[in-house]
Scaffold this motif. Structure first.
Motif, mmCIF file in Angstrom:
data_model
loop_
_atom_site.group_PDB
_atom_site.id
_atom_site.type_symbol
_atom_site.label_atom_id
_atom_site.label_comp_id
_atom_site.label_asym_id
_atom_site.label_seq_id
_atom_site.Cartn_x
_atom_site.Cartn_y
_atom_site.Cartn_z
ATOM 1 N N ILE A 82 43.962 32.218 -39.922
ATOM 2 C CA ILE A 82 44.262 33.113 -38.861
ATOM 3 C C ILE A 82 45.562 33.140 -38.612
ATOM 4 O O ILE A 82 46.579 33.877 -38.569
ATOM 5 C CB ILE A 82 43.115 33.164 -37.944
ATOM 6 C CG1 ILE A 82 41.715 33.377 -38.261
ATOM 7 C CG2 ILE A 82 43.922 34.037 -36.584
ATOM 8 C CD1 ILE A 82 40.831 33.301 -37.120
ATOM 9 N N ALA A 83 45.969 31.792 -38.474
ATOM 10 C CA ALA A 83 47.380 31.409 -38.142
ATOM 11 C C ALA A 83 48.210 31.971 -39.039
ATOM 12 O O ALA A 83 49.507 32.524 -38.819
ATOM 13 C CB ALA A 83 47.663 30.128 -37.843
ATOM 14 N N TYR A 84 48.134 31.943 -40.264
ATOM 15 C CA TYR A 84 48.757 32.208 -41.361
ATOM 16 C C TYR A 84 48.919 34.002 -41.217
ATOM 17 O O TYR A 84 50.121 34.493 -41.652
ATOM 18 C CB TYR A 84 48.415 31.766 -42.710
ATOM 19 C CG TYR A 84 48.675 30.207 -42.908
ATOM 20 C CD1 TYR A 84 49.776 29.672 -42.110
ATOM 21 C CD2 TYR A 84 47.955 29.688 -43.883
ATOM 22 C CE1 TYR A 84 50.002 28.236 -42.438
ATOM 23 C CE2 TYR A 84 48.054 28.363 -44.178
ATOM 24 C CZ TYR A 84 49.182 27.506 -43.271
ATOM 25 O OH TYR A 84 49.329 26.106 -43.421
ATOM 26 N N MET A 87 56.209 34.173 -44.540
ATOM 27 C CA MET A 87 55.908 33.370 -43.203
ATOM 28 C C MET A 87 57.172 32.722 -43.206
ATOM 29 O O MET A 87 57.136 31.866 -41.754
ATOM 30 C CB MET A 87 54.764 32.537 -43.485
ATOM 31 C CG MET A 87 53.457 32.855 -43.364
ATOM 32 S SD MET A 87 51.990 31.878 -43.273
ATOM 33 C CE MET A 87 52.404 31.038 -44.800
ATOM 34 N N GLY A 88 58.394 32.790 -43.808
ATOM 35 C CA GLY A 88 59.510 32.094 -43.282
ATOM 36 C C GLY A 88 59.282 30.704 -43.650
ATOM 37 O O GLY A 88 59.994 29.886 -42.794
ATOM 38 N N TRP A 89 58.693 29.937 -44.618
ATOM 39 C CA TRP A 89 58.093 28.797 -44.787
ATOM 40 C C TRP A 89 57.407 28.050 -43.651
ATOM 41 O O TRP A 89 57.557 26.823 -43.684
ATOM 42 C CB TRP A 89 59.565 28.159 -45.122
ATOM 43 C CG TRP A 89 60.137 28.851 -46.434
ATOM 44 C CD1 TRP A 89 61.222 29.535 -46.136
ATOM 45 C CD2 TRP A 89 59.842 29.034 -47.658
ATOM 46 N NE1 TRP A 89 61.461 30.509 -47.334
ATOM 47 C CE2 TRP A 89 60.848 29.960 -48.531
ATOM 48 C CE3 TRP A 89 59.127 28.409 -48.472
ATOM 49 C CZ2 TRP A 89 60.837 30.141 -49.581
ATOM 50 C CZ3 TRP A 89 59.188 28.540 -49.808
ATOM 51 C CH2 TRP A 89 59.997 29.611 -50.293
ATOM 52 N N ASN A 90 57.133 28.989 -42.518
ATOM 53 C CA ASN A 90 56.513 28.224 -41.500
ATOM 54 C C ASN A 90 55.096 27.964 -41.756
ATOM 55 O O ASN A 90 54.222 28.634 -41.467
ATOM 56 C CB ASN A 90 56.838 29.082 -40.379
ATOM 57 C CG ASN A 90 56.489 28.514 -39.136
ATOM 58 O OD1 ASN A 90 56.011 27.191 -38.921
ATOM 59 N ND2 ASN A 90 55.996 29.218 -38.047
ATOM 60 N N THR A 91 54.684 26.788 -42.329
ATOM 61 C CA THR A 91 53.375 26.640 -42.842
ATOM 62 C C THR A 91 52.523 25.720 -41.915
ATOM 63 O O THR A 91 51.226 25.378 -42.356
ATOM 64 C CB THR A 91 53.243 26.295 -44.349
ATOM 65 O OG1 THR A 91 54.111 25.001 -44.350
ATOM 66 C CG2 THR A 91 53.836 27.168 -45.094
ATOM 67 N N TRP A 92 53.241 24.968 -40.966
ATOM 68 C CA TRP A 92 52.596 23.938 -40.174
ATOM 69 C C TRP A 92 51.752 24.383 -39.026
ATOM 70 O O TRP A 92 52.433 25.353 -38.513
ATOM 71 C CB TRP A 92 53.677 23.003 -39.673
ATOM 72 C CG TRP A 92 53.026 21.565 -39.086
ATOM 73 C CD1 TRP A 92 52.295 20.486 -39.606
ATOM 74 C CD2 TRP A 92 52.882 21.685 -37.547
ATOM 75 N NE1 TRP A 92 52.018 19.863 -38.544
ATOM 76 C CE2 TRP A 92 52.240 20.257 -37.226
ATOM 77 C CE3 TRP A 92 53.344 22.114 -36.447
ATOM 78 C CZ2 TRP A 92 52.060 19.913 -35.773
ATOM 79 C CZ3 TRP A 92 53.188 21.803 -35.176
ATOM 80 C CH2 TRP A 92 52.436 20.735 -34.958
ATOM 81 N N VAL A 93 50.515 24.018 -38.663
ATOM 82 C CA VAL A 93 49.781 24.478 -37.853
ATOM 83 C C VAL A 93 49.349 23.347 -36.789
ATOM 84 O O VAL A 93 48.667 22.372 -37.526
ATOM 85 C CB VAL A 93 48.689 25.386 -38.193
ATOM 86 C CG1 VAL A 93 47.996 26.053 -37.010
ATOM 87 C CG2 VAL A 93 49.242 26.442 -39.053
#
Length: 223
Positions: free
Chosen positions: A126-128, A191-197
């Motif tokens: 869901i975050a992705y 996602m702009g390489w923003n993969t950390w949750v």
């Protein structure tokens, strides 16, 4: 007569008197200029006393950074993270819709040991979705598996279980794997390489609809 001629010559040759000059520092400042000067000064105390609170809020010189310094003592700083809620209800709705997909249903039932689809990994899906920037109707089955594969890539030390996703989708065939990885790369880039949750974000996602059946997929409760 001679004195008259000299007087006329003097009047012709003498320059036209100019308006008296005033030094810039002595010019009266308008109220707006005065405010700017006072705001750029070190203290800014006079400005704070003259202006009401509403105008003081508008004169904030810099936007607040997501990281705010809460305390400062010597070299020790305590940073307080401002929560930025990017997950919208529509992303939860997309996720709930994909849970009804027959292939996704079979996959979740197939992963009985929750090796690749426990509640935290599913929260990351869901975050992705919230970061990829697609319209709700654009999310399809493949996006669920791309996000789940990426969640395993980020969180799991043992990378072998995520190969189960390939085994479930394509069996023993390797022909479709290059295409899957190409789509995964495009998904990460969107996602702009923003993969950390963070774990906190996962738990916040679960609280939106705590009765959703997949949040019962707790790996720590598995025998």
């Amino acid at each position: 007569q001679e004195s008259r001629r000299l007087s006329r010559r003097f009047r012709k040759s003498s320059p036209v008197p100019l308006a008296p000059t005033v030094e810039p520092s002595r010019l009266p400042q308008s109220s707006s200029q005065k405010r700017k000067t006072e705001w750029s000064s070190d203290s800014g105390e006079e400005l704070e006393e003259d202006l009401p609170e509403e105008e003081l809020e508008d004169l904030d010189p810099e936007p607040k950074h997501p990281w705010d310094v809460e305390t400062l003592c010597g070299l020790e700083m305590t940073l307080k993270r401002q929560r930025v809620y990017l997950v919208q209800p529509e992303h939860h709705e997309v996720f709930a819709r994909l849970l009804e997909d027959p292939v996704v249903k079979r996959f979740l039932a197939w992963d009985k040991k929750l090796r690749v689809s426990d509640k935290y990994l599913l929260s990351m899906v869901i975050a992705y979705f919230s970061r990829a920037g697609l319209f709700s109707w654009q999310y399809q089955r493949i996006h669920f598996f791309l996000a789940l594969y990426l969640a395993n890539d980020m969180e799991e030390d043992n990378q072998a279980p995520k190969q189960d996703i390939f085994h479930f989708l394509y069996g023993k065939s390797h022909a479709q794997r290059p295409l899957f990885h190409k789509l995964r790369y495009q998904f990460i880039r969107s996602m702009g390489w923003n993969t950390w949750v963070s774990r906190e974000e996962c738990e916040e996602i679960q609280t939106y609809n705590p009765e959703l059946w997949v949040w019962g997929r707790d790996r720590t409760l598995n025998p």
